[in-house]
Design a protein around this motif. Structure first.
Motif, PDB file in Angstrom:
ATOM      1  N   PHE A  21       0.849  -1.183   0.000  1.00  0.00           N
ATOM      2  CA  PHE A  21       0.000   0.000   0.000  1.00  0.00           C
ATOM      3  C   PHE A  21       0.888   1.237   0.000  1.00  0.00           C
ATOM      4  O   PHE A  21       1.721   1.408   0.893  1.00  0.00           O
ATOM      5  CB  PHE A  21      -0.929  -0.008   1.219  1.00  0.00           C
ATOM      6  N   ASN A  22       0.748   2.069  -1.034  1.00  0.00           N
ATOM      7  CA  ASN A  22       1.558   3.287  -1.187  1.00  0.00           C
ATOM      8  C   ASN A  22       3.064   3.021  -1.138  1.00  0.00           C
ATOM      9  O   ASN A  22       3.824   3.825  -0.593  1.00  0.00           O
ATOM     10  CB  ASN A  22       1.167   4.340  -0.159  1.00  0.00           C
ATOM     11  N   HIS A  23       3.491   1.885  -1.682  1.00  0.00           N
ATOM     12  CA  HIS A  23       4.910   1.513  -1.739  1.00  0.00           C
ATOM     13  C   HIS A  23       5.536   1.416  -0.346  1.00  0.00           C
ATOM     14  O   HIS A  23       6.751   1.529  -0.198  1.00  0.00           O
ATOM     15  CB  HIS A  23       5.721   2.491  -2.604  1.00  0.00           C
ATOM     16  N   ASP A  24       4.713   1.210   0.673  1.00  0.00           N
ATOM     17  CA  ASP A  24       5.196   1.148   2.058  1.00  0.00           C
ATOM     18  C   ASP A  24       5.422  -0.311   2.450  1.00  0.00           C
ATOM     19  O   ASP A  24       4.456  -1.077   2.572  1.00  0.00           O
ATOM     20  CB  ASP A  24       4.181   1.799   2.997  1.00  0.00           C
ATOM     21  N   TYR A  74      -5.882  -0.811   6.970  1.00  0.00           N
ATOM     22  CA  TYR A  74      -5.478  -0.120   5.743  1.00  0.00           C
ATOM     23  C   TYR A  74      -6.016  -0.819   4.500  1.00  0.00           C
ATOM     24  O   TYR A  74      -6.384  -0.169   3.522  1.00  0.00           O
ATOM     25  CB  TYR A  74      -3.965   0.114   5.670  1.00  0.00           C
ATOM     26  N   SER A 106      -3.323   1.622  -9.971  1.00  0.00           N
ATOM     27  CA  SER A 106      -2.239   1.249  -9.055  1.00  0.00           C
ATOM     28  C   SER A 106      -0.916   1.527  -9.768  1.00  0.00           C
ATOM     29  O   SER A 106      -0.866   1.669 -10.981  1.00  0.00           O
ATOM     30  CB  SER A 106      -2.328  -0.220  -8.638  1.00  0.00           C
TER      31      SER A 106
END
Length: 82
Positions: free
Chosen positions: A19-22, A55, A71
């Motif tokens: 998620f969000n490159h996290d 999330y 995405s």
């Protein structure tokens, strides 16, 4: 280019969906079977079984509402010349 991802899929590299490159918010990964990769005439695609986390639930709601419709992905190239 057709076939560009075939080797990666065939060799079963451990691909993570974040998620969000996290890296602290993993949505799924191929090693656990919660991500499936496929290549078709459009390129590389994936399916992910979202975890039961806040999330991921929030993301699912945003997708269902149409607020999130795309995405992005990142990758690195391991050039060995073969």
């Amino acid at each position: 280019m057709p076939g560009a991802f075939d080797r990666c899929i065939r060799e079963g590299h451990d691909v993570r969906v974040l998620f969000n490159h996290d890296p602290n918010q993993i949505l799924g990964r191929t090693a656990s079977g919660t991500v499936r990769l496929f290549a078709d005439s459009n390129g590389l695609g994936y399916e992910v079984d979202l975890p039961d986390t806040q999330y991921a639930r929030d993301l699912a709601v945003s997708i269902e509402r149409g607020d999130v419709s795309q995405s992005s992905f990142a990758f690195s190239v391991d050039y060995r010349g073969d």
